[in-house]
Write an enzyme that holds these catalytic residues in place. Structure first.
Site, mmCIF file in Angstrom:
data_model
loop_
_atom_site.group_PDB
_atom_site.id
_atom_site.type_symbol
_atom_site.label_atom_id
_atom_site.label_comp_id
_atom_site.label_asym_id
_atom_site.label_seq_id
_atom_site.Cartn_x
_atom_site.Cartn_y
_atom_site.Cartn_z
ATOM 1 N N SER A 143 0.873 -1.288 0.087
ATOM 2 C CA SER A 143 -0.192 0.080 -0.131
ATOM 3 C C SER A 143 0.814 1.225 0.008
ATOM 4 O O SER A 143 1.368 1.309 -0.748
ATOM 5 C CB SER A 143 -1.020 0.040 1.348
ATOM 6 O OG SER A 143 -2.038 0.997 1.280
ATOM 7 N N ASP A 173 -10.273 -4.189 -4.528
ATOM 8 C CA ASP A 173 -9.545 -3.183 -3.538
ATOM 9 C C ASP A 173 -10.125 -1.686 -3.479
ATOM 10 O O ASP A 173 -9.942 -0.980 -4.406
ATOM 11 C CB ASP A 173 -7.961 -3.175 -3.731
ATOM 12 C CG ASP A 173 -7.198 -2.532 -2.584
ATOM 13 O OD1 ASP A 173 -7.705 -1.807 -1.689
ATOM 14 O OD2 ASP A 173 -6.120 -2.640 -2.809
ATOM 15 N N HIS A 219 -7.631 -5.797 0.327
ATOM 16 C CA HIS A 219 -6.610 -4.883 0.143
ATOM 17 C C HIS A 219 -5.444 -5.424 0.533
ATOM 18 O O HIS A 219 -4.251 -5.518 -0.080
ATOM 19 C CB HIS A 219 -6.686 -3.408 0.944
ATOM 20 C CG HIS A 219 -5.750 -2.769 1.119
ATOM 21 N ND1 HIS A 219 -5.234 -1.951 0.061
ATOM 22 C CD2 HIS A 219 -4.815 -2.058 1.908
ATOM 23 C CE1 HIS A 219 -4.184 -1.110 0.072
ATOM 24 N NE2 HIS A 219 -3.896 -1.213 1.379
#
Length: 677
Positions: free
Chosen positions: A531, A616, A652
């Site tokens: 991320s 996501d 995610h």
């Protein structure tokens, strides 16, 4: 099979100027789905030779995972609760100890796989809150990984769900004191948690009452009950400002009042202590202290002029939170890039420090829901030590071991972990936590992990995957770079907005130190992050491509300028305070100076593995897809580049089931081992 080549400048997509892949913004476009499918087919074909290694690693990871295990229990409302796993099942059971001591299964997540709404193998819970009277369980479930949940209520006596179901809910839920209603959060079209509603049991969702709407798009909402049970708190927070609304839990239909009105740049986090005249709120706040201080505010008049200071601010100690347990406060603080707890006696003011065995050992409060507890449960772990749970007596500070996580076939005595430092480009010492096998041959192959954003801390965490790397002769390292919070508020301030590049140069400095001091073989360092940590990987991939043997960028935020210019993308507006608003030319130029999509390295590049998930909601899949497409189109030397696009259900952070997570991790490990072979 040749690498996929994405079409350029397709008509009908979002405006992109000179961006040839702007059309990928529409994830449901047939050309986009075809491209993602082609990338996944290429990934599967290219990694097929690793199938044997992948299966061997998966078996190793699963073998180190107990088939059946119970968590430490916690008390709430006179009951004892715990979770457990059972053999061959992916998901947990949520249990309560019955009157005879036997486990009463309140919610078996595995059974949700048979729910008509479940079209894949993904089950993710958003909330799981038992009512104060212990009769009901509110829980919410997501079946595809997009973090949009359906909220349900279960009658724990019958085991049946009540008829009412509430759509598009988010994390966090708080019950009223009488267990007849609860407060929950819903998201807007951009996944921002922006409204709190109250649901009365026995009524349809259409009759729910809107309690509060946060209109400022920079702010997100959370809702929770104080441990005392006296109040429901609605917390509205941007990156650097907060405001809390309060509702008496025994008067749930009353309009919320403001605890302290929001002021730009001022944050506070509250908990409640019972006592005369409604008791007190304890606030950890940066009002008057950069690294925060702790104050007591009377519940009847919490204005600033009524505060009593309990712990003054200190430039070397970041106060994070204060939890009330009857007579005692448990304060979480960060000092020396490590977590400590401070126990404060509310009656006498006496304080006691609770610390782990050094900065290489992580310390955290476990689940503690009993307001009147005489002891709190804490969890410790390191890169080589599995989690252990102890009860810490609040009056004496005495530790008592409750549980140590079982890891079959693993002996932590074979390994070493320690904290070292790397000099950053500006001379700042950057902490690095490392682990290695005692008889390792140095310099060794190395995996270096990092994140560095949102004041989030990458504390040392045990993983069976790390154990596999150590057994393969690797050094495993975590760089605690600026932008994170390990070094306090200043550590975050020095790694955000117009100082963001410190995050990337700190990480490169950590790698250089590991190589220069003989820990890591300079040509066998693999970097990894997820991320915002994926942005870190993209940035260092571009800034120092010859430093890495391989890079693993998981769901990376890499198209920084375009995303921050598009307020229709989830999270953009409330991210401006972290990355900068590119409508400001200076902020745009700074973002463009490190945005991986806008800074493609020339020449040979390290091996690169990129991941992305179709569902996501945090890093939309077009970001990694665009980056991969551009890297392929600009690669003159055919560097190894793989894109693992998850086209089915997936969150995610990857798969939801415990065995699926381990198999996914085995894929990553197989890529790393092959890269350094």
């Amino acid at each position: 099979m040749a690498p996929p080549q994405a079409p350029r400048f397709l008509p009908g997509g979002p405006p992109g100027g000179q961006d040839p892949y702007a059309w990928m913004r529409d994830r449901d476009r047939p050309a986009m789905l075809d491209y993602l499918a082609a990338e996944r087919a290429y990934y599967d074909q290219q990694t097929e030779p690793l199938g044997g290694l992948r299966e061997e690693l998966a078996a190793e990871l699963i073998g180190r995972t107990p088939e059946a295990e119970e968590s430490v229990s916690w008390r709430r409302g006179g009951h004892s609760y715990f979770t457990r796993t059972v053999p061959d099942r992916q998901y947990q059971q949520f249990c309560r100890a019955g009157v005879d001591g036997a486990a009463e299964v309140l919610l078996d997540e595995n059974l949700l796989l048979d729910d008509p709404a479940c079209t894949g193998d993904c089950v993710a819970l958003g909330v799981r809150e038992v009512s104060p009277d212990g009769r009901l369980l509110a829980y919410s479930v997501d079946f595809d990984g997009d973090e949009v949940y359906q909220l349900r209520v279960r009658d724990l006596a019958s085991g049946a769900d009540l008829p009412e179901r509430i759509e598009r809910t988010y994390y966090e839920l708080a019950w009223s004191a009488d267990s007849r209603s609860f407060f929950y959060i819903v998201t807007d079209a951009l996944y921002r948690p922006y409204q709190v509603w109250r649901h009365q049991l026995g009524t349809g969702p259409q009759d729910d009452a809107l309690v509060f709407t946060e209109h400022d798009e920079r702010f997100d909402l959370e809702v929770r009950a104080t441990r005392s049970g006296a109040y429901v708190l609605i917390e509205s927070a941007s990156r650097d400002s907060t405001e809390t609304l309060i509702i008496a839990a025994d008067d749930a239909s009353a309009p919320p009042g403001v605890l302290l009105e929001r002021r730009a740049g001022i944050e506070y986090r509250a908990d409640h202590a019972d006592g005369p005249d409604g008791g007190d709120f304890y606030l950890v706040t940066n009002d008057g202290a950069t690294e925060f201080r702790l104050v007591r505010a009377p519940a009847g008049s919490p204005a600033r002029d009524s505060w009593t200071e309990v712990i003054a601010g200190s430039p070397d100690t970041r106060l994070v939170s204060a939890d009330v347990f009857g007579r005692y406060l448990v304060v979480e603080q960060r000092r020396g890039a490590a977590t400590q707890l401070r126990i404060v006696d509310r009656d006498t003011g006496a304080q006691r420090l609770v610390a782990a065995g050094g900065p290489h050992v992580a310390l955290a409060l476990a689940v503690n829901e009993d307001y009147g507890a005489a002891a709190v449960t804490v969890r410790t772990q390191s890169l080589i030590d599995p989690p252990a749970w102890h009860d810490v007596d609040l009056a004496s500070g005495r530790w008592e071991l409750r549980k140590r996580q079982e890891v079959p076939g693993y002996d932590p005595a074979r390994y070493v972990t320690e904290r070292i430092t790397a000099p950053a480009a500006d001379g700042t010492p950057v902490p690095v936590t490392i682990a290695y096998r005692k008889e390792i041959t140095r310099p060794a192959p190395c995996v270096l992990y990092g994140y560095g954003a949102y004041e989030s801390c990458e504390w040392p965490e045990f993983s069976v995957a790390t154990a596999s790397l150590l057994e393969q002769g690797f050094v495993y390292a975590v760089a605690h770079v600026r932008g994170g919070g390990e070094g306090g508020r200043r550590w975050w301030l020095d790694g955000r907005l117009d100082r963001k590049r410190n995050t990337f140069t700190d990480f490169i400095a950590a790698a250089d130190m590991l190589a220069d001091q003989g820990w890591a073989a300079g040509d066998r360092i693999v970097s990894r992050g997820l991320s915002a940590g994926g942005l870190l990987q993209g940035a260092v991939f571009s800034m120092a491509p010859r430093r890495w043997r391989a890079v693993v960028a998981e769901v990376p935020f890499v198209d920084c300028v375009t995303t921050m210019l598009d307020p229709s993308i989830p999270l953009t507006i409330n991210e401006w305070d972290e990355w900068g608003d590119p409508r400001d030319p200076a902020a745009r130029a700074y973002l463009a100076s490190y945005s991986p999509y806008d800074n493609v390295p020339a020449g040979r590049r390290p091996d690169l593995l990129v991941t992305g998930s179709l569902h996501d909601p945090r890093v939309l899949i077009h970001e990694p897809a665009k980056w991969v497409a551009k890297l392929r189109a600009t690669d003159a030397v055919d560097s190894r580049l793989l894109f693992r696009a998850e086209l089915g259900a997936g969150a995610h952070v990857g798969p939801a089931g415990r065995y699926d997570r381990l198999r996914h991790e085995a894929e990553i490990l197989a890529f790393i081992l092959a890269a350094v072979a």
